[in-house]
Scaffold this active site. Structure first.
Site, PDB file in Angstrom:
ATOM      1  N   PHE A 155      28.350  -6.245  67.606  1.00  0.00           N
ATOM      2  CA  PHE A 155      26.932  -6.231  67.246  1.00  0.00           C
ATOM      3  C   PHE A 155      26.786  -5.521  65.894  1.00  0.00           C
ATOM      4  CE2 PHE A 155      26.841  -6.192  72.017  1.00  0.00           C
ATOM      5  CZ  PHE A 155      26.542  -7.538  72.144  1.00  0.00           C
ATOM      6  N   GLY A 384      21.792 -10.826  70.904  1.00  0.00           N
ATOM      7  CA  GLY A 384      21.716 -12.216  70.502  1.00  0.00           C
ATOM      8  C   GLY A 384      22.247 -12.439  69.097  1.00  0.00           C
ATOM      9  N   ARG A 386      20.950 -12.324  66.142  1.00  0.00           N
ATOM     10  CA  ARG A 386      20.637 -11.301  65.138  1.00  0.00           C
ATOM     11  C   ARG A 386      21.516 -10.075  65.328  1.00  0.00           C
ATOM     12  NH1 ARG A 386      17.637  -6.701  63.615  1.00  0.00           N
ATOM     13  NH2 ARG A 386      16.611  -6.940  61.596  1.00  0.00           N
ATOM     14  N   CYS A 387      21.672  -9.630  66.570  1.00  0.00           N
ATOM     15  CA  CYS A 387      22.514  -8.464  66.840  1.00  0.00           C
ATOM     16  C   CYS A 387      23.949  -8.683  66.360  1.00  0.00           C
ATOM     17  CB  CYS A 387      22.533  -8.152  68.334  1.00  0.00           C
ATOM     18  SG  CYS A 387      20.972  -7.583  69.024  1.00  0.00           S
ATOM     19  N   LEU A 388      24.431  -9.907  66.456  1.00  0.00           N
ATOM     20  CA  LEU A 388      25.819 -10.227  66.157  1.00  0.00           C
ATOM     21  C   LEU A 388      26.107 -10.346  64.667  1.00  0.00           C
ATOM     22  CD1 LEU A 388      26.305 -12.978  68.886  1.00  0.00           C
ATOM     23  CD2 LEU A 388      27.523 -10.791  68.828  1.00  0.00           C
TER      24      LEU A 388
END
Length: 398
Positions: A155, A384, A386-388
């Site tokens: 993340f 999700g 964005r986190c990744l």
């Protein structure tokens, strides 16, 4: 050449830093998963396949993908970087001085590839070399960790924050993640291009994580305050942004402190220059404190409803919201599966998990193009698209 910049959430994405999950996920067990912030035990090979397909999707849309482990291995060719990485990994409060010295010596003898694997994947007491006689070692099980793994490293959004032409050092709120920011900064600073980017540090170590920071528009930032970012962290971050002239307005947005809403970007992300997707449960309840510079201090106004406050700061008439439908079981399920955590490739073009069919359908009905990816195993750490991803360069949004 114009230095790379990130001034919004939705400008055309040019370069991104990802971390392909690896041996660190293999360290997760039912015994330690909760401490390491995972809700389940991922199928590692499947998570890697899903991540490879995510990276390929970005590349098909013209995005240059940099992998964090590659950056780290390059960094560890430098003696000073090796020393910093090892110093961060060896915690004498856990190991004691004598065993700490032994672990340092063992890591120092490793080549860059092996050292990178340990700094990311951890080191068990079983894997320590011979000759370390220690009460600490004797009182720990062989599969407990002398150096903790970093399974949340995939993340990449959380551990460094790109604002303008700077990268801002994050201060991680949870013990399991506190070494991530230092390791990511070490990898970035040794890169031929990334290393030339100025680094800005908040003035104190109060927690502020990248998942809580939304770049609503050039100069306008929103910071979620909840489980991972404290009020002190938000204030320190705002001061750093004003001092570096990276922002003129910071909105501090309280969010409910629970697992499904750990960061602001778990309940709302930007999908266009004037539009966000948002969990319906918080659509009308999100509030904001507006922070602006006031000489050597801060001017703080509010709280007031988030969307009008954000629109005023952004200089637009309205910040449009797309929600996942009526609040209830379906919306709650999609919230848990990161339905509101999208990555914008360009204004009106986002990447989302394919399983969130209701959210994706409502986005499409609102005129947003949605590119879907698999996330059955990637999402087990509650994150999700964005986190990744840590955007390193975006073109202007308009």
């Amino acid at each position: 050449m114009t230095p790379p910049r990130v001034d919004s959430e939705v400008g055309p994405l040019r370069t991104v830093v990802l971390h392909r999950p690896g041996p660190e996920l293999e360290r997760l067990t039912p015994r330690n998963a909760d401490r390491l912030l995972f809700d389940g035990i991922p199928w590692v090979e499947r998570a890697q396949l899903e991540h490879d397909r995510f990276a390929a999707t970005l590349e098909r849309h013209g995005v240059r993908v940099l992998l964090l482990a590659d950056l780290l291995r390059t960094a560890l060719d430098d003696a000073d970087a090796r020393e910093r990485g090892i110093a961060d990994a060896v915690d004498e409060r856990v190991l004691g001085r004598e065993l700490g010295d032994g672990v340092r010596a063992q890591l120092t003898a490793m080549g860059p590839d092996d050292l990178a694997e340990v700094l990311i994947g951890g080191l068990t007491f079983r894997e320590l070399g011979d000759g370390h006689s220690s009460l600490v070692r004797r009182m720990h099980g062989p599969d407990e960790f002398a150096v903790d793994p970093l399974p949340n490293l995939m993340f990449t959004r959380d551990s460094s924050i790109r604002v303008g032409d700077h990268v801002v050092a994050a201060a991680m709120g949870m013990p399991a993640r506190r070494r991530e920011a230092a390791l990511v900064a070490l990898a970035q600073r040794a890169h031929a291009q990334l290393g030339g980017v100025p680094h800005t540090d908040p003035r104190d170590p109060s927690p502020v994580e990248g998942g809580d920071v939304l770049l609503l528009a050039p100069g306008v930032l929103a910071v979620g305050v909840g489980e991972r970012t404290s009020p002190a962290g938000a204030e320190s971050f705002a001061r750093a942004m004003f001092d570096a002239e990276l922002a003129h307005t910071v909105l501090a947005v309280p969010i409910t402190q629970r697992r499904a809403t750990m960061h602001l970007d778990t309940v709302a992300t930007m999908v266009d220059v004037d539009t966000l997707v948002v969990f319906p449960e918080v659509l009308d309840s999100l509030q904001a404190w507006t922070i602006t510079p006031d000489g050597a201090g801060l001017a703080i106004a509010g709280p007031e409803p988030f969307r009008p406050a954000a629109a005023a700061a952004m200089g637009i008439e309205e910040l449009r919201a797309v929600d996942t439908g009526p609040a209830g079981v379906a919306a709650e399920r999609e919230q848990w599966d990161d339905g509101n955590n999208t990555l914008a490739l360009a204004p009106g073009l986002v990447v989302a998990y394919e399983r969130n069919t209701t959210t994706n359908g409502r986005l499409r009905d609102a005129g947003i193009e949605v590119v879907t990816i698999e996330g059955f195993e990637l999402g087990s750490g509650r994150g999700g698209p964005r986190c990744l991803s840590c955007p390193w360069e975006r073109a202007p949004a308009s």
